[in-house]
Scaffold this motif. Structure first.
Motif: not given
Length: 376
Positions: A261-275, A277-279, A283-288
């Protein structure tokens, strides 16, 4: 009293605002009505100038005609959080127009989806019976066709916002067009990614029954796949256990995806769940990249864990709808659409667009929202 009757009384009592007087009122009998005057907004880097200019053009045309009394209603799914700027903007617009109008807000807590739809249909019937000539409606999905078409058959102009009922005879839809918004979000993340190959996790929706979410997700996916990336879609869920399930699913893919995985994209108001999951996966260096302006999303942006978000201009959705309804009533639908051409897509949808806000612009964007009284 039946349960259905109690639901109707609960919701219809929650009228949030009424604008009985405004700039269109005459100061005394026989005087010329005052022209519509918009409350001025300051201009900065986030001001959507095309929207502002188009609204000003509509006001100019409306002021060429004698003002006329009008009753309208704006029916929303909720009245707080994401919807708070809509309430403020619709109230402001109705005050400027001098119309008699109500913003009817929250659906009773605890209702399931079927009850929420039924209740809003009852609200539609009630405001029509009360004499509304125009209706701004944020429907739950394209399942409320009978209620909308019945209102239209009784002479009420209907303009939808946020969510559409495209199979009805509604006059116009105002909102974020999800295909365009998804494409923009995909392009925002794409600019942050290393060269392909790689995997991108989308926190989105491919549920065919939720057309808006599906369109936003598929258009973002197309952008990323066209650039050579593998895309994994996690179906976003809003259930009581949804957060834990979303984070667990994305955490597992962050550790096992091939290519990585090289990046994450959240498309709704609960996008913070991507961050989250990365924590959890360290995987703290993945762009979100995220969507909307939930406080948790903002917190992660301040921490540098989310690099940008996309914010729907819900204030402008709420502000535009009363002006469009008044325009249809005053100068007619076709004349109103002619003025809206810069924003109009396929002749019936007004695209209010999204604001792309990088993490280092949070304070500047908050200042912009404050300047138009649109903070959530």
């Amino acid at each position: 009293m039946t349960r259905n009757a109690r639901w109707g009384m609960t919701a219809l009592a929650l009228t949030l605002s009424t604008a009985a007087c405004g700039s269109g009122d005459a100061s005394d009998e026989g005087s010329k009505p005052a022209p519509i005057r918009r409350i001025s907004t300051s201009s900065n880097e986030f001001t959507p100038m095309e929207l502002e200019v188009t609204i000003d053009r509509l006001v100019t045309e409306l002021n060429r005609r004698p003002s006329r009394p009008m009753q309208m209603a704006i029916l929303l799914k909720e009245a707080s959080g994401f919807w708070s700027p809509v309430v403020k903007a619709a109230t402001r617009a109705m005050g400027e127009l001098g119309v008699l109008g109500s913003v009817i807000g929250p659906i009773a807590e605890g209702a399931d989806d079927e009850e929420r739809v039924e209740l809003q249909n009852r609200q539609i019937e009630q405001v029509v019976a009360d004499g509304a000539e125009g209706l701004g409606l944020a429907p739950f999905n394209n399942v409320q066709t009978a209620a909308v078409d019945d209102a239209i058959a009784r002479g009420v102009h209907v303009v939808t916002l946020d969510t559409d009922v495209p199979t009805t005879r509604r006059s116009l839809h105002v909102g974020t067009l999800d295909i365009a918004a998804g494409r923009t979000a995909g392009e925002t993340l794409l600019a942050m990614l290393p060269p392909a190959p790689g995997t991108v996790i989308l926190h989105g929706s491919e549920d065919t029954e939720w057309v808006n979410g599906m369109e936003r997700t598929l258009s973002a996916r197309e952008v990323l796949e066209a650039a050579g990336y593998e895309v994994l879609v996690r179906q976003a869920t809003w259930t009581s256990t949804g957060e834990a399930e979303d984070v667990e699913w994305m955490q597992a893919r962050l550790g096992s995806a091939d290519p990585p995985v090289v990046g994450m994209l959240g498309l709704f108001n609960i996008s913070y769940r991507c961050a989250m999951a990365a924590e959890a996966a360290s995987k703290l260096d993945i762009p979100i990249v995220a969507f909307d302006f939930d406080p948790k999303t903002v917190d992660y942006m301040r921490q540098g864990r989310i690099q940008a978000t996309h914010i729907q201009r819900q204030y402008y959705q709420g502000y535009l709808v009363p002006y469009i309804l008044y325009g249809i009533n005053s100068i007619g639908l076709e004349a109103t659409k002619q003025i809206l051409i810069p924003l109009l897509v396929d002749g019936s949808r007004v695209n209010t667009g999204v604001d792309v806000v990088p993490a280092d612009k949070i304070d500047a964007y908050n200042d912009f929202l404050g300047s138009i009284d649109a903070n959530q």
